[in-house]
Motif scaffolding. Structure first.
Motif, PDB file in Angstrom:
ATOM      1  N   LEU A 294      19.667  11.197 -71.746  1.00  0.00           N
ATOM      2  CA  LEU A 294      19.930  12.621 -71.962  1.00  0.00           C
ATOM      3  C   LEU A 294      21.359  12.812 -72.443  1.00  0.00           C
ATOM      4  CD1 LEU A 294      18.291  14.035 -68.705  1.00  0.00           C
ATOM      5  CD2 LEU A 294      17.437  14.357 -71.031  1.00  0.00           C
ATOM      6  N   PRO A 295      21.627  13.877 -73.223  1.00  0.00           N
ATOM      7  CA  PRO A 295      23.012  14.155 -73.624  1.00  0.00           C
ATOM      8  C   PRO A 295      23.901  14.398 -72.402  1.00  0.00           C
ATOM      9  CG  PRO A 295      21.465  15.453 -74.919  1.00  0.00           C
ATOM     10  CD  PRO A 295      20.670  14.825 -73.820  1.00  0.00           C
ATOM     11  N   ALA A 296      25.171  14.032 -72.535  1.00  0.00           N
ATOM     12  CA  ALA A 296      26.100  14.149 -71.407  1.00  0.00           C
ATOM     13  C   ALA A 296      26.198  15.568 -70.863  1.00  0.00           C
ATOM     14  CB  ALA A 296      27.476  13.634 -71.825  1.00  0.00           C
ATOM     15  N   PRO A 297      26.272  16.630 -71.700  1.00  0.00           N
ATOM     16  CA  PRO A 297      26.351  17.989 -71.135  1.00  0.00           C
ATOM     17  C   PRO A 297      25.130  18.344 -70.281  1.00  0.00           C
ATOM     18  CG  PRO A 297      26.979  18.020 -73.443  1.00  0.00           C
ATOM     19  CD  PRO A 297      26.416  16.665 -73.174  1.00  0.00           C
ATOM     20  N   ILE A 298      23.936  17.885 -70.698  1.00  0.00           N
ATOM     21  CA  ILE A 298      22.730  18.168 -69.924  1.00  0.00           C
ATOM     22  C   ILE A 298      22.786  17.444 -68.586  1.00  0.00           C
ATOM     23  CG2 ILE A 298      20.215  18.016 -69.916  1.00  0.00           C
ATOM     24  CD1 ILE A 298      21.260  19.967 -71.971  1.00  0.00           C
ATOM     25  N   GLU A 299      23.183  16.171 -68.623  1.00  0.00           N
ATOM     26  CA  GLU A 299      23.263  15.388 -67.387  1.00  0.00           C
ATOM     27  C   GLU A 299      24.283  15.987 -66.425  1.00  0.00           C
ATOM     28  OE1 GLU A 299      22.518  11.783 -66.500  1.00  0.00           O
ATOM     29  OE2 GLU A 299      21.317  11.155 -68.221  1.00  0.00           O
ATOM     30  N   LEU A 300      25.444  16.397 -66.952  1.00  0.00           N
ATOM     31  CA  LEU A 300      26.478  16.965 -66.091  1.00  0.00           C
ATOM     32  C   LEU A 300      25.997  18.253 -65.444  1.00  0.00           C
ATOM     33  CD1 LEU A 300      29.346  17.083 -64.946  1.00  0.00           C
ATOM     34  CD2 LEU A 300      30.059  18.224 -67.068  1.00  0.00           C
ATOM     35  N   ALA A 301      25.387  19.139 -66.242  1.00  0.00           N
ATOM     36  CA  ALA A 301      24.905  20.406 -65.692  1.00  0.00           C
ATOM     37  C   ALA A 301      23.838  20.166 -64.636  1.00  0.00           C
ATOM     38  CB  ALA A 301      24.360  21.288 -66.812  1.00  0.00           C
ATOM     39  N   ALA A 302      22.877  19.256 -64.927  1.00  0.00           N
ATOM     40  CA  ALA A 302      21.821  18.978 -63.962  1.00  0.00           C
ATOM     41  C   ALA A 302      22.403  18.369 -62.679  1.00  0.00           C
ATOM     42  CB  ALA A 302      20.803  18.024 -64.578  1.00  0.00           C
ATOM     43  N   TYR A 303      23.348  17.455 -62.825  1.00  0.00           N
ATOM     44  CA  TYR A 303      23.979  16.828 -61.648  1.00  0.00           C
ATOM     45  C   TYR A 303      24.669  17.880 -60.776  1.00  0.00           C
ATOM     46  CZ  TYR A 303      27.018  13.708 -58.945  1.00  0.00           C
ATOM     47  OH  TYR A 303      27.660  13.055 -57.928  1.00  0.00           O
ATOM     48  N   ARG A 304      25.426  18.787 -61.412  1.00  0.00           N
ATOM     49  CA  ARG A 304      26.143  19.813 -60.644  1.00  0.00           C
ATOM     50  C   ARG A 304      25.166  20.788 -59.977  1.00  0.00           C
ATOM     51  NH1 ARG A 304      30.638  17.242 -59.708  1.00  0.00           N
ATOM     52  NH2 ARG A 304      32.104  17.153 -61.456  1.00  0.00           N
ATOM     53  N   ILE A 305      24.050  21.085 -60.631  1.00  0.00           N
ATOM     54  CA  ILE A 305      23.053  21.972 -60.024  1.00  0.00           C
ATOM     55  C   ILE A 305      22.453  21.321 -58.783  1.00  0.00           C
ATOM     56  CG2 ILE A 305      20.789  23.019 -60.388  1.00  0.00           C
ATOM     57  CD1 ILE A 305      21.635  23.471 -63.314  1.00  0.00           C
ATOM     58  N   VAL A 306      22.121  20.047 -58.882  1.00  0.00           N
ATOM     59  CA  VAL A 306      21.592  19.338 -57.710  1.00  0.00           C
ATOM     60  C   VAL A 306      22.651  19.277 -56.611  1.00  0.00           C
ATOM     61  CG1 VAL A 306      20.753  17.112 -56.874  1.00  0.00           C
ATOM     62  CG2 VAL A 306      19.959  18.001 -59.078  1.00  0.00           C
ATOM     63  N   GLN A 307      23.890  18.987 -56.988  1.00  0.00           N
ATOM     64  CA  GLN A 307      24.972  18.878 -56.002  1.00  0.00           C
ATOM     65  C   GLN A 307      25.171  20.196 -55.252  1.00  0.00           C
ATOM     66  OE1 GLN A 307      28.927  18.389 -57.671  1.00  0.00           O
ATOM     67  NE2 GLN A 307      29.495  16.969 -56.027  1.00  0.00           N
ATOM     68  N   GLU A 308      25.219  21.313 -55.986  1.00  0.00           N
ATOM     69  CA  GLU A 308      25.438  22.604 -55.345  1.00  0.00           C
ATOM     70  C   GLU A 308      24.223  23.023 -54.521  1.00  0.00           C
ATOM     71  OE1 GLU A 308      26.983  26.080 -53.989  1.00  0.00           O
ATOM     72  OE2 GLU A 308      27.968  24.335 -54.884  1.00  0.00           O
ATOM     73  N   SER A 309      23.010  22.719 -55.007  1.00  0.00           N
ATOM     74  CA  SER A 309      21.801  23.075 -54.258  1.00  0.00           C
ATOM     75  C   SER A 309      21.741  22.318 -52.933  1.00  0.00           C
ATOM     76  CB  SER A 309      20.559  22.770 -55.099  1.00  0.00           C
ATOM     77  OG  SER A 309      20.559  23.532 -56.285  1.00  0.00           O
ATOM     78  N   LEU A 310      22.114  21.038 -52.947  1.00  0.00           N
ATOM     79  CA  LEU A 310      22.134  20.273 -51.701  1.00  0.00           C
ATOM     80  C   LEU A 310      23.213  20.782 -50.754  1.00  0.00           C
ATOM     81  CD1 LEU A 310      21.559  16.645 -53.045  1.00  0.00           C
ATOM     82  CD2 LEU A 310      19.930  18.116 -51.854  1.00  0.00           C
ATOM     83  N   THR A 311      24.347  21.194 -51.318  1.00  0.00           N
ATOM     84  CA  THR A 311      25.399  21.779 -50.472  1.00  0.00           C
ATOM     85  C   THR A 311      24.896  23.046 -49.792  1.00  0.00           C
ATOM     86  OG1 THR A 311      27.146  20.878 -51.876  1.00  0.00           O
ATOM     87  CG2 THR A 311      27.729  22.740 -50.490  1.00  0.00           C
ATOM     88  N   ASN A 312      24.199  23.888 -50.541  1.00  0.00           N
ATOM     89  CA  ASN A 312      23.645  25.109 -49.949  1.00  0.00           C
ATOM     90  C   ASN A 312      22.575  24.787 -48.906  1.00  0.00           C
ATOM     91  OD1 ASN A 312      25.271  26.728 -51.520  1.00  0.00           O
ATOM     92  ND2 ASN A 312      23.737  27.035 -53.118  1.00  0.00           N
ATOM     93  N   ALA A 313      21.785  23.744 -49.163  1.00  0.00           N
ATOM     94  CA  ALA A 313      20.772  23.351 -48.173  1.00  0.00           C
ATOM     95  C   ALA A 313      21.432  22.885 -46.884  1.00  0.00           C
ATOM     96  CB  ALA A 313      19.880  22.257 -48.754  1.00  0.00           C
ATOM     97  N   VAL A 314      22.514  22.124 -47.006  1.00  0.00           N
ATOM     98  CA  VAL A 314      23.232  21.667 -45.811  1.00  0.00           C
ATOM     99  C   VAL A 314      23.774  22.853 -45.025  1.00  0.00           C
ATOM    100  CG1 VAL A 314      25.297  20.430 -45.053  1.00  0.00           C
ATOM    101  CG2 VAL A 314      23.781  19.405 -46.748  1.00  0.00           C
ATOM    102  N   LYS A 315      24.239  23.888 -45.724  1.00  0.00           N
ATOM    103  CA  LYS A 315      24.861  25.029 -45.046  1.00  0.00           C
ATOM    104  C   LYS A 315      23.837  26.028 -44.514  1.00  0.00           C
ATOM    105  CE  LYS A 315      27.651  26.247 -48.422  1.00  0.00           C
ATOM    106  NZ  LYS A 315      28.738  26.968 -49.148  1.00  0.00           N
ATOM    107  N   HIS A 316      22.741  26.248 -45.242  1.00  0.00           N
ATOM    108  CA  HIS A 316      21.890  27.393 -44.932  1.00  0.00           C
ATOM    109  C   HIS A 316      20.432  27.057 -44.624  1.00  0.00           C
ATOM    110  CE1 HIS A 316      25.163  29.960 -46.318  1.00  0.00           C
ATOM    111  NE2 HIS A 316      25.220  29.263 -47.429  1.00  0.00           N
ATOM    112  N   ALA A 317      19.915  25.894 -45.096  1.00  0.00           N
ATOM    113  CA  ALA A 317      18.481  25.647 -44.998  1.00  0.00           C
ATOM    114  C   ALA A 317      18.042  25.457 -43.554  1.00  0.00           C
ATOM    115  CB  ALA A 317      18.103  24.418 -45.817  1.00  0.00           C
ATOM    116  N   ALA A 318      16.784  25.848 -43.314  1.00  0.00           N
ATOM    117  CA  ALA A 318      16.183  25.590 -42.011  1.00  0.00           C
ATOM    118  C   ALA A 318      15.729  24.130 -41.951  1.00  0.00           C
ATOM    119  CB  ALA A 318      14.996  26.522 -41.795  1.00  0.00           C
ATOM    120  N   PRO A 319      15.611  23.546 -40.769  1.00  0.00           N
ATOM    121  CA  PRO A 319      15.153  22.153 -40.678  1.00  0.00           C
ATOM    122  C   PRO A 319      13.801  21.982 -41.347  1.00  0.00           C
ATOM    123  CG  PRO A 319      16.036  22.896 -38.580  1.00  0.00           C
ATOM    124  CD  PRO A 319      15.958  24.114 -39.446  1.00  0.00           C
ATOM    125  N   GLY A 320      13.689  20.930 -42.142  1.00  0.00           N
ATOM    126  CA  GLY A 320      12.456  20.673 -42.864  1.00  0.00           C
ATOM    127  C   GLY A 320      12.729  19.827 -44.083  1.00  0.00           C
TER     128      GLY A 320
END
Length: 398
Positions: A294-320
């Motif tokens: 994949l082009p580098a801009p696509i990979e970077l954007a996708a990586y940051r989206i996954v990173q931020e989503s996991l951060t939000n899951a750690v902070k707010h998600a219910a167990p599961g």
């Protein structure tokens, strides 16, 4: 409808009128007339013409077209009563001012009208006098009205061109300033996204484990929490140093820093798993991207989206379950989807500001993709889902 009176004459008009009046009086007392009076008209009427022409001169800037009309009638009276050079000289200035300061719709026609009148006057003089001197009269008529008219037209054209150039320069400067502000704003937004995405996860883990260390009385659990806090502090500091290095980097003099890629998603999941430290959370990756790069801009954007989503899951998600799905769909688009259990917990494990969702939306918008985040129905009940669709250029889908 109220009548608008001309504004007070300017200094130049007063000086020209005063000089013309004094010069005309001197010529009259000395008897220096250009021609004898016509039709036995009294010569003292030339003084009346002189005074009226001085009044027209006072209107040269405030009401130039009115001054021209009054001056033309006055000039005819002056010629019939024994012309004075001062009156003629002031009339040439009135013609010049009418072209320079008059309304554009009328001022630009004055030189053409002056040319036509000069030709007609010359033909009339030749027809009446039938001598070579008639051509001199036509030449003098042209000098009297054509020369000042075209002089005023030339100066007005240069003045309008200068004004247009000045306005264009101001417009260019304004556009440059707007571009500069937009570039600064875009760069600040990019820096804010990078800073938030790189450091927020580490700080969230520090907040969660420091709370656990303070609330749990078991020495072993506190030691484990402090170990995680130290690891995240060191990693966060390293990320900050890398970002500062990027900001200080001068052009292409240094090697560019490595761009995060989707091959590192496993490390993000391991970090999130270590940060939450709750056996009820189950982190999983469903990678269906295929072998194509994949082009580098696509990979970077996708990586940051996954990173931020996991951060939000750690902070707010219910167990599961927390699932990260990467897939290539129709047209070669990359789909990034992160889902986590969504419950009505009393208090988040770490505070949040909502900047993460804004940053993810901005990243997707810059790539002309689609982004959505919010509650959704999942196989295990209600879940929070982040979904981004990133278009991949044809040259990137090798």
């Amino acid at each position: 409808m109220p009548v608008r009176l001309p504004r007070r004459p300017d200094r130049d008009a007063v000086l020209i009128a005063a000089a013309g009046l004094l010069g005309g009086l001197a010529l009259w007392f000395l008897g220096l007339h250009n021609n004898p009076p016509l039709a036995a008209l009294p010569g003292r009427l030339s003084l009346v013409a002189l005074v009226v022409m001085c009044g027209a001169e006072l209107l040269r800037r405030s009401a130039p077209l009115t001054a021209l009309a009054v001056g033309t009638v006055t000039l005819a009276l002056d010629i019939c009563t024994g012309s004075l050079v001062a009156t003629i000289a002031m009339y040439t200035d009135v013609v010049y001012a009418a072209v320079l300061y008059g309304r554009p719709s009328v001022a630009w026609r004055i030189p053409r009208v002056a040319e036509v009148l000069t030709v007609l006057g010359t033909l009339l003089a030749v027809a009446l006098i039938r001598k070579p001197e008639a051509l001199l009269l036509g030449f003098g008529f042209g000098v009297l009205i054509v020369a000042p008219a075209w002089t005023g037209a030339g100066i007005r054209r240069h003045r309008d061109d200068a004004r247009a150039a000045r306005l264009e320069a101001e417009r260019t400067a304004l556009l440059a300033e707007l571009d500069r502000r937009e570039a600064v704003g875009a760069e600040r937004a990019r820096m804010a996204r990078e800073l938030h995405d790189m450091v927020a996860g580490h700080l969230s883990a520090i907040a969660i484990h420091s709370t656990a260390a303070l609330s749990i009385g078991e020495p072993k659990a506190s030691e484990e929490a402090l170990t995680v806090i130290r690891e995240n502090s060191v990693q966060g500091l390293a990320e900050m140093r890398r970002l500062i290095g990027l900001l200080r980097q001068a052009g292409g003099a240094e090697e560019p820093a490595a761009t995060p890629r989707l091959d590192g998603v496993d490390a993000l999941l391991a970090h999130a798993r270590k940060a939450v430290r709750d056996d009820r959370f189950r982190f999983a990756l469903d990678d269906a991207r295929g072998p194509g790069p994949l082009p580098a801009p696509i990979e970077l954007a996708a990586y940051r989206i996954v990173q931020e989503s996991l951060t939000n899951a750690v902070k707010h998600a219910a167990p599961g379950p927390v699932t990260v799905r990467l897939a290539r769909e129709g047209g070669g688009q990359l789909v990034v989807e992160v889902s986590s259990a969504h419950g009505d917990g009393p208090v988040p494990r770490a505070p949040g500001s909502g900047a993460g969702l804004v940053g993810m939306g901005e990243r997707v918008a810059l790539l002309d993709g689609e982004f959505e985040a919010g509650p959704a129905a999942g196989p295990d009940g209600k879940e929070w889902r982040v979904r981004a669709v990133l278009p991949v250029p044809e040259e990137g889908a090798l």
